[in-house]
Motif scaffolding. Structure first.
Motif, PDB file in Angstrom:
ATOM      1  N   UNK A 196       4.093  -7.529   4.946  1.00 19.63           N
ATOM      2  CA  UNK A 196       4.237  -8.518   3.866  1.00 19.63           C
ATOM      3  C   UNK A 196       5.694  -8.656   3.450  1.00 19.63           C
ATOM      4  N   UNK A 197       6.355  -7.535   3.254  1.00 19.75           N
ATOM      5  CA  UNK A 197       7.755  -7.576   2.843  1.00 19.75           C
ATOM      6  C   UNK A 197       8.651  -8.147   3.935  1.00 19.75           C
ATOM      7  N   UNK A 198       8.324  -7.861   5.188  1.00 27.22           N
ATOM      8  CA  UNK A 198       9.112  -8.403   6.300  1.00 27.22           C
ATOM      9  C   UNK A 198       9.012  -9.912   6.387  1.00 27.22           C
ATOM     10  N   UNK A 199       7.937 -10.463   5.873  1.00 30.71           N
ATOM     11  CA  UNK A 199       7.774 -11.923   5.846  1.00 30.71           C
ATOM     12  C   UNK A 199       8.414 -12.539   4.601  1.00 30.71           C
ATOM     13  N   UNK A 200       8.999 -11.692   3.764  1.00 28.09           N
ATOM     14  CA  UNK A 200       9.636 -12.182   2.551  1.00 28.09           C
ATOM     15  C   UNK A 200       8.652 -12.524   1.451  1.00 28.09           C
ATOM     16  N   UNK A 201       7.434 -12.025   1.558  1.00 26.39           N
ATOM     17  CA  UNK A 201       6.412 -12.320   0.560  1.00 26.39           C
ATOM     18  C   UNK A 201       6.337 -11.210  -0.482  1.00 26.39           C
ATOM     19  N   UNK A 202       5.719 -11.500  -1.601  1.00 24.12           N
ATOM     20  CA  UNK A 202       5.695 -10.588  -2.734  1.00 24.12           C
ATOM     21  C   UNK A 202       4.495  -9.657  -2.693  1.00 24.12           C
ATOM     22  N   UNK A 203       4.705  -8.442  -3.188  1.00 26.59           N
ATOM     23  CA  UNK A 203       3.628  -7.474  -3.363  1.00 26.59           C
ATOM     24  C   UNK A 203       3.477  -7.199  -4.855  1.00 26.59           C
ATOM     25  N   UNK A 204       2.248  -7.233  -5.333  1.00 26.66           N
ATOM     26  CA  UNK A 204       1.947  -7.016  -6.748  1.00 26.66           C
ATOM     27  C   UNK A 204       1.402  -5.596  -6.907  1.00 26.66           C
ATOM     28  N   UNK A 205       2.100  -4.769  -7.696  1.00 28.62           N
ATOM     29  CA  UNK A 205       1.775  -3.353  -7.816  1.00 28.62           C
ATOM     30  C   UNK A 205       1.714  -2.933  -9.282  1.00 28.62           C
ATOM     31  N   UNK A 206       0.890  -1.925  -9.539  1.00 34.79           N
ATOM     32  CA  UNK A 206       0.852  -1.353 -10.880  1.00 34.79           C
ATOM     33  C   UNK A 206       0.345   0.081 -10.824  1.00 34.79           C
ATOM     34  N   UNK A 207       0.690   0.858 -11.845  1.00 35.42           N
ATOM     35  CA  UNK A 207       0.175   2.220 -11.996  1.00 35.42           C
ATOM     36  C   UNK A 207      -0.510   2.314 -13.360  1.00 35.42           C
ATOM     37  N   UNK A 208      -1.714   2.878 -13.358  1.00 32.31           N
ATOM     38  CA  UNK A 208      -2.476   3.060 -14.578  1.00 32.31           C
ATOM     39  C   UNK A 208      -2.728   4.543 -14.785  1.00 32.31           C
ATOM     40  N   UNK A 209      -2.899   4.944 -16.035  1.00 32.18           N
ATOM     41  CA  UNK A 209      -3.208   6.333 -16.359  1.00 32.18           C
ATOM     42  C   UNK A 209      -4.385   6.367 -17.333  1.00 32.18           C
ATOM     43  N   UNK A 210      -4.879   7.566 -17.575  1.00 30.59           N
ATOM     44  CA  UNK A 210      -5.952   7.703 -18.545  1.00 30.59           C
ATOM     45  C   UNK A 210      -5.419   7.552 -19.958  1.00 30.59           C
ATOM     46  N   UNK A 211      -6.215   6.964 -20.796  1.00 32.45           N
ATOM     47  CA  UNK A 211      -5.839   6.722 -22.186  1.00 32.45           C
ATOM     48  C   UNK A 211      -6.242   7.953 -23.015  1.00 32.45           C
ATOM     49  N   UNK A 212      -5.552   9.065 -22.770  1.00 26.69           N
ATOM     50  CA  UNK A 212      -5.902  10.333 -23.422  1.00 26.69           C
ATOM     51  C   UNK A 212      -5.627  10.291 -24.921  1.00 26.69           C
TER      52      UNK A 212
END
Length: 212
Positions: A196-212
């Motif tokens: 995907x990155x080699x094609x110049x396209x975007x990657x959508x990423x996120x990190x979530x955690x527990x709501x302690x």
């Protein structure tokens, strides 16, 4: 090893994928069950976990994949590398995730990754997507209190929906106020991410955690 040819997408709601699975005896697979676990849902050919397991012997890796031929091949390759901190399991995660996580050592689940899952674009097919509220609830029950969820997709709609399902559950919150990440925090990228990155396209990423 030559790549085997398999279907790119399979319908997880078909009768073939409704059966339960047999959970292995983890003490016969992993050399050290006291290590934290990284669970990769939809691991495909498993190359991502193969690299991660080699780089991080202090963590156990478990990949789940619905296409059995890929799981067989991936386990053969990890055996060639003599890795005792890595295993691949075949099955439809929507039917045995709770049983699977309950079989792992208590509080051992430290990281869950879901990367580039099948998008199932048609509205009538979207119930086939892997991230559903039931899956989110189960992960929240077993994730270590300091554990994290890493989500990414090259389809913005899919990434947003995955993120929304987790954040609609009160157990989860974003790691940072700026939900979307510009860089991958992991030391290994999947083949899909690289392409995907080699094609110049975007990657959508996120990190979530527990709501302690």
């Amino acid at each position: 090893m030559a790549r085997i040819r398999v279907r790119q997408h399979v319908n997880p709601l078909s009768n073939k994928y409704q059966q339960s699975i047999s959970i292995p005896d983890w003490s016969q697979i992993y050399s050290n069950l006291s290590l934290p676990f990284h669970l990769d849902l939809g691991c495909a050919r498993g190359r991502f976990l193969l690299q991660m397991a080699q780089k991080n012997p202090h963590r156990n890796y478990l990949g789940i994949e619905i296409r059995e031929a890929l799981v067989i091949e991936a386990n053969e390759i990890k055996d060639e590398y003599n890795l005792t901190n890595l295993y691949y399991l075949y099955g439809n995660i929507n039917h045995f995730l709770s049983e699977l996580l309950a079989s792992l050592p208590i509080n051992s689940l430290q990281l869950v990754t879901i990367q580039f899952p099948d998008p199932w674009f048609k509205k009538k097919h979207q119930k086939r997507r892997v991230v559903q509220p039931e899956i989110v609830e189960i992960i929240g029950q077993f994730l270590n209190k300091k554990g994290q969820i890493f989500l990414q997709s090259d389809i913005e709609e899919v990434a947003q929906e995955m993120c929304e399902h987790f954040l609609e559950n009160p157990q989860f919150k974003p790691l940072k106020s700026d939900i979307w990440l510009t860089e991958n925090p992991l030391e290994v990228m999947t083949e899909r991410e690289i392409a995907t990155l080699n094609k110049g396209e975007k990657v959508y990423r996120t990190i979530l955690t527990l709501n302690n």
